[in-house]
Design a protein around this motif. Structure first.
Motif, mmCIF file in Angstrom:
data_model
loop_
_atom_site.group_PDB
_atom_site.id
_atom_site.type_symbol
_atom_site.label_atom_id
_atom_site.label_comp_id
_atom_site.label_asym_id
_atom_site.label_seq_id
_atom_site.Cartn_x
_atom_site.Cartn_y
_atom_site.Cartn_z
ATOM 1 N N LEU A 215 -10.732 -15.589 48.184
ATOM 2 C CA LEU A 215 -11.509 -14.664 48.595
ATOM 3 C C LEU A 215 -11.520 -13.420 47.390
ATOM 4 N N SER A 216 -10.753 -13.699 46.524
ATOM 5 C CA SER A 216 -10.626 -12.455 45.605
ATOM 6 C C SER A 216 -11.714 -13.090 44.759
ATOM 7 N N LEU A 217 -11.412 -13.905 43.661
ATOM 8 C CA LEU A 217 -13.073 -14.850 43.106
ATOM 9 C C LEU A 217 -14.186 -14.115 43.643
ATOM 10 N N TRP A 218 -14.522 -13.736 45.237
ATOM 11 C CA TRP A 218 -15.817 -13.750 46.013
ATOM 12 C C TRP A 218 -15.593 -12.027 46.220
ATOM 13 N N ASN A 219 -14.454 -11.450 45.175
ATOM 14 C CA ASN A 219 -13.781 -10.164 45.348
ATOM 15 C C ASN A 219 -14.398 -8.925 47.180
ATOM 16 N N ARG A 220 -13.401 -10.282 47.323
ATOM 17 C CA ARG A 220 -12.980 -9.645 48.953
ATOM 18 C C ARG A 220 -11.862 -9.480 49.445
ATOM 19 N N LEU A 221 -10.575 -9.865 48.082
ATOM 20 C CA LEU A 221 -10.178 -9.280 48.102
ATOM 21 C C LEU A 221 -8.937 -8.865 46.730
ATOM 22 N N PRO A 222 -7.955 -7.910 46.207
ATOM 23 C CA PRO A 222 -7.191 -8.135 44.930
ATOM 24 C C PRO A 222 -6.696 -9.163 44.421
ATOM 25 N N PHE A 223 -6.940 -9.325 43.095
ATOM 26 C CA PHE A 223 -6.476 -10.902 42.939
ATOM 27 C C PHE A 223 -4.386 -11.076 43.060
ATOM 28 N N PRO A 224 -4.498 -12.058 43.138
ATOM 29 C CA PRO A 224 -2.972 -12.359 44.122
ATOM 30 C C PRO A 224 -2.012 -11.870 42.459
ATOM 31 N N ARG A 225 -2.465 -12.446 41.577
ATOM 32 C CA ARG A 225 -1.663 -12.233 40.083
ATOM 33 C C ARG A 225 -2.251 -12.619 39.107
ATOM 34 N N VAL A 226 -2.631 -11.377 38.091
ATOM 35 C CA VAL A 226 -2.960 -11.423 36.946
ATOM 36 C C VAL A 226 -1.646 -11.307 35.387
ATOM 37 N N THR A 227 -1.693 -11.690 35.354
ATOM 38 C CA THR A 227 -0.695 -12.515 33.387
ATOM 39 C C THR A 227 -1.677 -11.911 32.226
ATOM 40 N N GLY A 228 -1.191 -11.904 31.245
ATOM 41 C CA GLY A 228 -2.107 -11.777 29.831
ATOM 42 C C GLY A 228 -3.228 -9.520 29.596
ATOM 43 N N ASP A 229 -4.644 -10.629 29.236
ATOM 44 C CA ASP A 229 -5.299 -9.419 29.189
ATOM 45 C C ASP A 229 -6.446 -8.737 30.653
ATOM 46 N N SER A 230 -5.318 -8.153 31.018
ATOM 47 C CA SER A 230 -6.193 -7.797 32.348
ATOM 48 C C SER A 230 -7.197 -7.399 32.088
ATOM 49 N N SER A 231 -7.891 -6.335 31.358
ATOM 50 C CA SER A 231 -9.374 -6.217 30.758
ATOM 51 C C SER A 231 -10.618 -7.428 31.545
ATOM 52 N N VAL A 232 -9.914 -9.102 31.085
ATOM 53 C CA VAL A 232 -10.675 -10.113 31.494
ATOM 54 C C VAL A 232 -10.825 -10.180 32.829
ATOM 55 N N ALA A 233 -9.473 -9.738 33.125
ATOM 56 C CA ALA A 233 -9.743 -10.168 34.896
ATOM 57 C C ALA A 233 -11.039 -9.023 35.454
ATOM 58 N N ALA A 234 -10.910 -8.028 35.086
ATOM 59 C CA ALA A 234 -11.486 -6.742 35.504
ATOM 60 C C ALA A 234 -13.204 -6.395 34.813
ATOM 61 N N LEU A 235 -13.486 -7.734 33.919
ATOM 62 C CA LEU A 235 -15.207 -7.759 33.975
ATOM 63 C C LEU A 235 -15.475 -8.993 35.013
ATOM 64 N N TRP A 236 -14.760 -9.818 35.323
ATOM 65 C CA TRP A 236 -15.300 -10.533 36.330
ATOM 66 C C TRP A 236 -15.345 -10.105 37.618
ATOM 67 N N ARG A 237 -14.625 -9.212 37.848
ATOM 68 C CA ARG A 237 -14.221 -7.760 38.730
ATOM 69 C C ARG A 237 -15.835 -7.332 39.101
ATOM 70 N N GLU A 238 -16.000 -7.108 38.113
ATOM 71 C CA GLU A 238 -16.959 -5.653 37.236
ATOM 72 C C GLU A 238 -18.453 -6.953 37.299
ATOM 73 N N LYS A 239 -18.459 -7.884 37.126
ATOM 74 C CA LYS A 239 -19.497 -8.449 36.659
ATOM 75 C C LYS A 239 -20.689 -9.896 37.543
ATOM 76 N N SER A 240 -19.007 -9.946 38.469
ATOM 77 C CA SER A 240 -19.581 -11.504 38.912
ATOM 78 C C SER A 240 -20.228 -11.486 40.493
ATOM 79 N N GLY A 241 -20.456 -10.130 41.136
ATOM 80 C CA GLY A 241 -21.854 -10.618 42.211
ATOM 81 C C GLY A 241 -22.658 -11.333 41.740
ATOM 82 N N VAL A 242 -22.631 -12.505 43.228
ATOM 83 C CA VAL A 242 -23.867 -13.857 43.087
ATOM 84 C C VAL A 242 -25.583 -13.038 44.080
ATOM 85 N N THR A 243 -26.438 -13.339 43.373
ATOM 86 C CA THR A 243 -27.792 -13.367 44.267
ATOM 87 C C THR A 243 -28.565 -14.401 43.346
#
Length: 243
Positions: A215-243
């Motif tokens: 659900l979080s990878l489909w941007n329905r929930l926050p990521f359960p746990r993020v370690t390392g460079d959080s900007s990579v997770a933020a990139l996913w959140r910003e750009k991963s919308g599917v059309t």
């Protein structure tokens, strides 16, 4: 997962979606889909069900546009959604295993593709309907969630259409803590390349139970746990919308 399991899941998820939508009411806001009300969710998912079913039922071997959204609301809209969902389940259940039709992600067969795709389409939107209703959502099994993560990472985001790109190559790892499933997603200026392994170093890791990851990878929930460079997770959140 077997095609029959996907069809069974599609059937159950569609019924749960309709029940949650009926309880919430057509005017209820859908917090997981900003700007949508429940009526928008029913119109969209019902349209997708009919669009998908037509490829299998009518044997279209090339892309066909959908028929658009219906001008229905209230009880009529809910009945329309339920009828389209039943028809899709029936179409997939009775289609020959070797049915030839258009599909858009790798799969063992077109029938396997459409059963899988519609099971996940409906499960995610069922969660949306339950978010609009509020209360405790129905559970998503770890095996089904793992299958859905795989479809998203190795299917949708392997396409040229994926916008998850970065000029500086980065590596994202996705780890399901309640199964043995791990994905390594290599990001660059080209579409992501994902493998089912944990080989090499990762710049960022997203981890948690499979259902939460799904659900979080489909941007329905926050990521359960993020370690390392959080900007990579933020990139996913910003750009991963599917059309």
């Amino acid at each position: 997962m077997e095609t029959s399991v996907h069809i069974k899941t599609l059937e159950a998820e569609g019924r749960l979606l309709a029940a949650a939508a009926e309880e919430a009411g057509p005017d209820a806001k859908v917090p997981t889909c900003p700007g949508w009300e429940v009526r928008d969710l029913l119109r969209h998912t019902g349209m997708v069900h009919r669009w998908a079913g037509a490829f299998v039922a009518e044997g279209h071997i090339s892309y066909q546009p959908d028929a658009g959204l219906p001008d229905l609301d209230g009880d009529e809209l809910l009945a329309w959604f339920r009828a389209g969902h039943r028809a899709l389940v029936e179409t997939l259940s009775t289609a020959p295993p070797d049915v030839a039709c258009w599909s858009f992600l790798p799969a063992p067969s077109p029938l396997a593709f459409w059963a899988r795709r519609q099971a996940h389409e409906t499960a995610v939107h069922r969660f949306d309907a339950e978010a609009a209703r509020s209360g405790t959502p129905a559970e998503i099994g770890a095996d089904f969630a793992t299958d859905g993560i795989d479809e998203l990472l190795r299917g949708f985001h392997a396409r040229r259409k994926s916008k998850v790109r970065t000029d500086e190559p980065r590596v994202l790892r996705v780890r399901a803590t309640d199964t043995d499933a791990v994905w390594t997603v290599r990001l660059s200026a080209e579409p992501p390349v994902t493998e089912r392994d944990d080989t090499g170093e990762a710049d960022c890791e997203i981890s948690g139970p499979a259902a939460r990851l799904y659900l979080s990878l489909w941007n329905r929930l926050p990521f359960p746990r993020v370690t390392g460079d959080s900007s990579v997770a933020a990139l996913w959140r910003e750009k991963s919308g599917v059309t």
